[in-house]
Design a protein around this motif. Structure first.
Motif, mmCIF file in Angstrom:
data_model
loop_
_atom_site.group_PDB
_atom_site.id
_atom_site.type_symbol
_atom_site.label_atom_id
_atom_site.label_comp_id
_atom_site.label_asym_id
_atom_site.label_seq_id
_atom_site.Cartn_x
_atom_site.Cartn_y
_atom_site.Cartn_z
ATOM 1 N N PRO A 36 67.824 25.771 62.021
ATOM 2 C CA PRO A 36 66.812 25.389 61.039
ATOM 3 C C PRO A 36 65.419 25.353 61.688
ATOM 4 C CG PRO A 36 68.726 23.940 60.888
ATOM 5 C CD PRO A 36 68.913 24.796 62.117
ATOM 6 N N ALA A 37 64.443 25.965 61.018
ATOM 7 C CA ALA A 37 63.106 26.124 61.595
ATOM 8 C C ALA A 37 62.466 24.803 62.003
ATOM 9 C CB ALA A 37 62.206 26.871 60.612
ATOM 10 N N ASN A 38 62.609 23.759 61.189
ATOM 11 C CA ASN A 38 62.007 22.468 61.533
ATOM 12 C C ASN A 38 62.643 21.872 62.782
ATOM 13 O OD1 ASN A 38 60.253 22.607 59.380
ATOM 14 N ND2 ASN A 38 61.564 21.386 58.029
ATOM 15 N N TYR A 39 63.949 21.993 62.878
ATOM 16 C CA TYR A 39 64.682 21.485 64.043
ATOM 17 C C TYR A 39 64.259 22.276 65.278
ATOM 18 C CZ TYR A 39 68.881 19.319 66.198
ATOM 19 O OH TYR A 39 69.756 18.581 66.956
ATOM 20 N N LEU A 40 64.191 23.592 65.147
ATOM 21 C CA LEU A 40 63.816 24.444 66.270
ATOM 22 C C LEU A 40 62.418 24.127 66.768
ATOM 23 C CD1 LEU A 40 64.448 26.757 68.202
ATOM 24 C CD2 LEU A 40 63.585 28.330 66.458
ATOM 25 N N SER A 41 61.490 23.842 65.873
ATOM 26 C CA SER A 41 60.118 23.558 66.317
ATOM 27 C C SER A 41 60.076 22.315 67.199
ATOM 28 C CB SER A 41 59.171 23.422 65.129
ATOM 29 O OG SER A 41 59.472 22.280 64.365
ATOM 30 N N LYS A 42 60.896 21.321 66.906
ATOM 31 C CA LYS A 42 60.965 20.111 67.745
ATOM 32 C C LYS A 42 61.576 20.426 69.108
ATOM 33 C CE LYS A 42 61.183 17.145 63.743
ATOM 34 N NZ LYS A 42 61.997 16.319 62.887
ATOM 35 N N VAL A 43 62.617 21.254 69.111
ATOM 36 C CA VAL A 43 63.261 21.658 70.363
ATOM 37 C C VAL A 43 62.271 22.455 71.219
ATOM 38 C CG1 VAL A 43 65.080 23.132 71.342
ATOM 39 C CG2 VAL A 43 65.606 21.621 69.417
ATOM 40 N N LEU A 44 61.558 23.385 70.595
ATOM 41 C CA LEU A 44 60.591 24.215 71.323
ATOM 42 C C LEU A 44 59.427 23.387 71.861
ATOM 43 C CD1 LEU A 44 60.605 27.365 69.045
ATOM 44 C CD2 LEU A 44 61.494 27.202 71.379
ATOM 45 N N LEU A 45 59.024 22.338 71.146
ATOM 46 C CA LEU A 45 57.974 21.459 71.639
ATOM 47 C C LEU A 45 58.424 20.783 72.929
ATOM 48 C CD1 LEU A 45 55.219 20.069 71.305
ATOM 49 C CD2 LEU A 45 56.397 18.335 69.917
ATOM 50 N N THR A 46 59.649 20.306 72.962
ATOM 51 C CA THR A 46 60.193 19.688 74.180
ATOM 52 C C THR A 46 60.245 20.702 75.320
ATOM 53 O OG1 THR A 46 61.498 18.128 72.870
ATOM 54 C CG2 THR A 46 62.182 18.469 75.159
ATOM 55 N N LEU A 47 60.698 21.920 75.019
ATOM 56 C CA LEU A 47 60.774 22.972 76.044
ATOM 57 C C LEU A 47 59.377 23.376 76.531
ATOM 58 C CD1 LEU A 47 63.593 25.166 74.458
ATOM 59 C CD2 LEU A 47 63.796 23.661 76.458
ATOM 60 N N ARG A 48 58.412 23.393 75.625
ATOM 61 C CA ARG A 48 57.035 23.704 76.022
ATOM 62 C C ARG A 48 56.470 22.611 76.931
ATOM 63 N NH1 ARG A 48 52.247 23.004 72.076
ATOM 64 N NH2 ARG A 48 52.490 21.009 73.051
ATOM 65 N N ASN A 49 56.702 21.361 76.557
ATOM 66 C CA ASN A 49 56.221 20.247 77.376
ATOM 67 C C ASN A 49 56.870 20.223 78.757
ATOM 68 O OD1 ASN A 49 54.530 19.434 75.298
ATOM 69 N ND2 ASN A 49 55.940 17.883 74.532
ATOM 70 N N ALA A 50 58.066 20.785 78.863
ATOM 71 C CA ALA A 50 58.767 20.862 80.151
ATOM 72 C C ALA A 50 58.350 22.101 80.946
ATOM 73 C CB ALA A 50 60.276 20.866 79.924
ATOM 74 N N GLY A 51 57.490 22.942 80.373
ATOM 75 C CA GLY A 51 56.991 24.121 81.084
ATOM 76 C C GLY A 51 57.910 25.328 81.059
ATOM 77 N N MET A 52 58.882 25.355 80.156
ATOM 78 C CA MET A 52 59.803 26.489 80.092
ATOM 79 C C MET A 52 59.364 27.549 79.093
ATOM 80 S SD MET A 52 63.486 24.681 80.302
ATOM 81 C CE MET A 52 63.571 23.112 81.136
ATOM 82 N N VAL A 53 58.631 27.132 78.069
ATOM 83 C CA VAL A 53 58.212 28.010 76.986
ATOM 84 C C VAL A 53 56.703 27.883 76.823
ATOM 85 C CG1 VAL A 53 58.384 28.350 74.478
ATOM 86 C CG2 VAL A 53 60.419 27.832 75.785
ATOM 87 N N GLU A 54 56.076 28.983 76.462
ATOM 88 C CA GLU A 54 54.655 28.923 76.137
ATOM 89 C C GLU A 54 54.450 29.491 74.739
ATOM 90 O OE1 GLU A 54 52.635 31.080 79.190
ATOM 91 O OE2 GLU A 54 53.188 33.024 78.398
#
Length: 162
Positions: A36-54
């Motif tokens: 689900p897009a809303n769920y994924l956006s929260k997961v991606l925010l965590t991954l971005r804050n951890a420096g894995m995703v930009e």
């Protein structure tokens, strides 16, 4: 073994690892990995804050890996979403007090080897080992393939070209 959130994070990262440097729009990523897009956006925010995703805004923007898939280990991801860590393994029974060799829970001695092997797997396995390649059939979800097939049928039924 893993929470839904950890599974979603790993699925999204595997999909991004299969891309050849290009960014993937959030809605396309959500559809491709069936999250689900809303769920994924929260997961991606965590991954971005951890420096894995930009993320990049604008034309050609979207999500991409910030590190190479060889540099991201499964434990790096799982630690963000689970109670387990390489320095402080969680108690199998979910006890709040520390579970260790000196203060074991009742299941500790039975599961010690399994937990050690699990932690070793998460720590030693990189994202590249599980991501697959761009042409891997398993990477294309059945739901996406079914939708694509229906879209082709609809275009053909209405006089369009397939």
């Amino acid at each position: 073994m893993l929470s839904t959130t950890s599974q979603y994070a790993l699925r999204a990262l595997c999909h991004l690892a299969r891309q050849s440097g290009g960014a993937v729009l959030g809605r396309d990523l959500a559809q491709s990995v069936e999250i689900p897009a809303n769920y994924l956006s929260k997961v991606l925010l965590t991954l971005r804050n951890a420096g894995m995703v930009e993320t990049t805004r604008g034309s050609g923007g979207g999500y991409r890996l910030r590190k190479s898939p060889q540099e991201i280990h499964l434990m790096d991801v799982v630690e963000l979403f689970e109670e387990i860590s390489r320095t402080k393994p969680a108690c199998f029974l979910g006890r709040t007090r520390a579970c260790s060799e000196t203060t074991p829970c009742t299941a500790h001695s039975s599961l010690r080897g399994l937990l050690a092997a699990y932690l070793a797997f998460l720590t030693s396995t990189s994202l590249s080992a599980i991501a697959g390649g761009p042409g891997d059939v398993w990477a294309i979800s059945s739901a996406v393939a079914a939708r694509t097939g229906r879209q082709k049928e609809q275009r053909t039924d209405h006089g369009g070209k397939a």
